[in-house]
Design a protein around this motif. Structure first.
Motif, PDB file in Angstrom:
ATOM      1  N   LEU A 111       0.828  -1.210   0.000  1.00  0.00           N
ATOM      2  CA  LEU A 111       0.000   0.000   0.000  1.00  0.00           C
ATOM      3  C   LEU A 111       0.862   1.260   0.000  1.00  0.00           C
ATOM      4  CD1 LEU A 111      -2.707  -1.097   2.598  1.00  0.00           C
ATOM      5  CD2 LEU A 111      -3.132  -0.621   0.179  1.00  0.00           C
ATOM      6  N   ARG A 112       1.878   1.276   0.829  1.00  0.00           N
ATOM      7  CA  ARG A 112       2.754   2.447   0.903  1.00  0.00           C
ATOM      8  C   ARG A 112       3.512   2.646  -0.402  1.00  0.00           C
ATOM      9  NH1 ARG A 112       4.999   1.398   7.082  1.00  0.00           N
ATOM     10  NH2 ARG A 112       3.219   2.369   8.160  1.00  0.00           N
ATOM     11  N   TYR A 113       3.944   1.551  -1.000  1.00  0.00           N
ATOM     12  CA  TYR A 113       4.686   1.649  -2.255  1.00  0.00           C
ATOM     13  C   TYR A 113       3.800   2.211  -3.370  1.00  0.00           C
ATOM     14  CZ  TYR A 113       8.334   0.429  -5.606  1.00  0.00           C
ATOM     15  OH  TYR A 113       9.331   0.488  -6.556  1.00  0.00           O
ATOM     16  N   LEU A 114       2.570   1.737  -3.426  1.00  0.00           N
ATOM     17  CA  LEU A 114       1.615   2.264  -4.404  1.00  0.00           C
ATOM     18  C   LEU A 114       1.429   3.768  -4.242  1.00  0.00           C
ATOM     19  CD1 LEU A 114      -1.319  -0.325  -4.543  1.00  0.00           C
ATOM     20  CD2 LEU A 114      -0.176   0.685  -6.530  1.00  0.00           C
ATOM     21  N   ARG A 115       1.206   4.187  -3.024  1.00  0.00           N
ATOM     22  CA  ARG A 115       0.944   5.601  -2.751  1.00  0.00           C
ATOM     23  C   ARG A 115       2.173   6.466  -3.040  1.00  0.00           C
ATOM     24  NH1 ARG A 115      -4.483   7.114  -1.644  1.00  0.00           N
ATOM     25  NH2 ARG A 115      -5.544   5.316  -0.726  1.00  0.00           N
ATOM     26  N   GLU A 116       3.357   5.902  -2.823  1.00  0.00           N
ATOM     27  CA  GLU A 116       4.579   6.653  -3.118  1.00  0.00           C
ATOM     28  C   GLU A 116       4.790   6.826  -4.618  1.00  0.00           C
ATOM     29  OE1 GLU A 116       7.612   4.404  -1.219  1.00  0.00           O
ATOM     30  OE2 GLU A 116       6.999   4.980   0.825  1.00  0.00           O
ATOM     31  N   ARG A 117       4.499   5.785  -5.373  1.00  0.00           N
ATOM     32  CA  ARG A 117       4.735   5.837  -6.814  1.00  0.00           C
ATOM     33  C   ARG A 117       3.676   6.640  -7.557  1.00  0.00           C
ATOM     34  NH1 ARG A 117       8.879   2.680  -8.751  1.00  0.00           N
ATOM     35  NH2 ARG A 117       8.708   4.246 -10.396  1.00  0.00           N
ATOM     36  N   PHE A 118       2.454   6.657  -7.030  1.00  0.00           N
ATOM     37  CA  PHE A 118       1.351   7.329  -7.725  1.00  0.00           C
ATOM     38  C   PHE A 118       0.626   8.266  -6.758  1.00  0.00           C
ATOM     39  CE2 PHE A 118       1.665   2.996  -9.614  1.00  0.00           C
ATOM     40  CZ  PHE A 118       2.199   3.368 -10.848  1.00  0.00           C
ATOM     41  N   ARG A 119       0.980   9.528  -6.800  1.00  0.00           N
ATOM     42  CA  ARG A 119       0.381  10.513  -5.900  1.00  0.00           C
ATOM     43  C   ARG A 119      -1.064  10.833  -6.259  1.00  0.00           C
ATOM     44  NH1 ARG A 119       3.541  10.557  -1.415  1.00  0.00           N
ATOM     45  NH2 ARG A 119       5.750  10.599  -2.019  1.00  0.00           N
ATOM     46  N   SER A 120      -1.493  10.421  -7.457  1.00  0.00           N
ATOM     47  CA  SER A 120      -2.857  10.727  -7.915  1.00  0.00           C
ATOM     48  C   SER A 120      -3.911   9.811  -7.307  1.00  0.00           C
ATOM     49  CB  SER A 120      -2.940  10.614  -9.440  1.00  0.00           C
ATOM     50  OG  SER A 120      -2.677   9.275  -9.870  1.00  0.00           O
ATOM     51  N   ILE A 121      -3.487   8.708  -6.661  1.00  0.00           N
ATOM     52  CA  ILE A 121      -4.439   7.712  -6.160  1.00  0.00           C
ATOM     53  C   ILE A 121      -5.336   8.306  -5.073  1.00  0.00           C
ATOM     54  CG2 ILE A 121      -4.677   5.535  -4.892  1.00  0.00           C
ATOM     55  CD1 ILE A 121      -2.117   4.567  -6.231  1.00  0.00           C
ATOM     56  N   GLU A 122      -6.625   8.097  -5.252  1.00  0.00           N
ATOM     57  CA  GLU A 122      -7.609   8.527  -4.252  1.00  0.00           C
ATOM     58  C   GLU A 122      -8.228   7.342  -3.512  1.00  0.00           C
ATOM     59  OE1 GLU A 122     -10.468  10.878  -6.333  1.00  0.00           O
ATOM     60  OE2 GLU A 122      -9.041  12.493  -6.792  1.00  0.00           O
TER      61      GLU A 122
END
Length: 370
Positions: free
Chosen positions: A124-135
């Motif tokens: 989850l943290r890796y996803l959020r770090e790579r893609f700041r657009s995720i809501e």
């Protein structure tokens, strides 16, 4: 450790995740015994390593970076020709996500939370770090899994960016759950649902009208309504049981007709006692897509929709069932559309459809969507 096979996609996702980036955490279903579910049968369950999942995420990130350099459809096509040759599946996923705003991610397959909590948090943290657009990040989960997870771990999932869980309750009746080999109990469903809600994660519970068959129809409706009333989920999504004609899912099972299911659905909704819960019929299997609204304020309107269908005379009911199952009707209002009615009536007459054989005919038509 197994070799990396490249970017992976699982077989299914919820309709509400049509424009989400799909990231595969596990392959198939570790339980895989539910008698009503054909999705993962004959498929082996396995977990993917966190490093492999990160490589999938990196592939999408790399393609998104290159797509971000384009200013026109022509440039997208030019860039895409080169990227597609490298990893077609990853590029198609990246392009779909890019064109839809890169707002949501769905973690596959059947029960992502079965892996260690620390791994979920790392992903989850890796996803959020790579893609700041995720809501929004969402996933399927089994009640039997969630019920065993520590409360603090579920809270940590929320803090790491897990926004919504989709749980297949199917039924709140212990008798029905046992007969269809769901691997969960009513108490387990309630415990899991309440854990998710307490952690501040949105909860979408799936209910399967008709799952108890004729004999257990009332028990299925009442016990499911009671379980969901104790959970108070954010969403209740209806997925009517669809089976090949004559197929049974447990000993003594007698399939409900569309009319039986509508009576069961009415009883279920009438007995729901929830607050700020959205009931949704967002699948082609739903006979009445208008069974959709916020509870409790829209309960009367939803029940009126069901009554409108139940009060139709038999030929009109049959025409609507046929029109809906062949994709011409999008709701009861289409009974007043002369052009659509003419198309359905021609098929009705040419195929010899009657109120007596409509359920056998629609069972065959529904095989496309199972």
């Amino acid at each position: 450790m197994s070799d990396y096979w490249g970017f992976e996609l699982g077989p299914i996702r919820p309709p509400s995740e049509a424009y989400s980036l799909l990231i595969r955490i596990t392959r198939n279903c570790h339980w895989n015994r539910c008698t009503f579910c054909p999705v993962y049968k004959e498929r082996e369950y396995s977990r993917r390593s966190v490093n492999h999942i990160k490589r999938d995420i990196d592939s999408i990130s790399r393609y998104i970076d290159q797509l971000n350099t384009t200013d026109s459809e022509e440039e997208i096509m030019e860039v895409g020709t080169k990227l597609y040759a490298t990893d077609p599946q990853a590029y198609r996923s990246a392009l779909l996500w890019f064109r839809n705003g890169m707002k949501s991610v769905f973690l596959q397959d059947a029960d992502s939370l079965i892996i260690p909590p620390s791994d979920i948090i790392e992903i989850l943290r890796y996803l959020r770090e790579r893609f700041r657009s995720i809501e929004r990040v969402t996933s399927y989960a089994r009640s039997s899994t969630v019920a065993k997870i520590k409360d603090e771990d579920i809270r940590d999932f929320a803090k790491a960016g897990l926004n919504r869980l989709h749980i297949g309750m199917e039924s709140g009746s212990d008798e029905v759950l046992k007969r269809v080999r769901k691997g969960a109990t009513k108490k387990m469903h309630i415990t899991a649902g309440q854990k998710v809600k307490t952690a501040g994660i949105e909860l979408s519970e799936y209910v399967m009208p008709g799952l108890g068959g004729l004999k257990l129809s009332r028990n299925h409706a009442m016990e499911t309504a009671d379980a969901l009333s104790q959970i108070n989920p954010d969403f209740i999504r209806l997925r009517p049981l669809a089976l090949p004609q004559g197929k049974s899912i447990f000993a003594g099972f007698e399939k409900c007709s569309d009319l039986d299911v509508m009576h069961e659905l009415r009883l279920f909704i009438e007995n729901l006692d929830v607050n700020d819960t959205r009931i949704v019929s967002d699948h082609i299997l739903n006979l009445l897509p208008e069974v959709d609204g916020q509870l409790p304020e829209d309960k009367t309107a939803i029940l009126n929709v069901i009554d409108q269908f139940l009060n139709l005379e038999p030929v009109s009911q049959t025409l609507y069932q046929l029109g809906r199952r062949i994709g011409i009707f999008q709701g009861l209002k289409d009974l007043n559309d002369a052009q659509k009615m003419t198309r359905v009536e021609k098929i009705y007459l040419s195929q010899g459809v009657t109120p007596e054989n409509i359920d056998a005919i629609t069972s065959q038509l529904m095989q496309r969507f199972i």
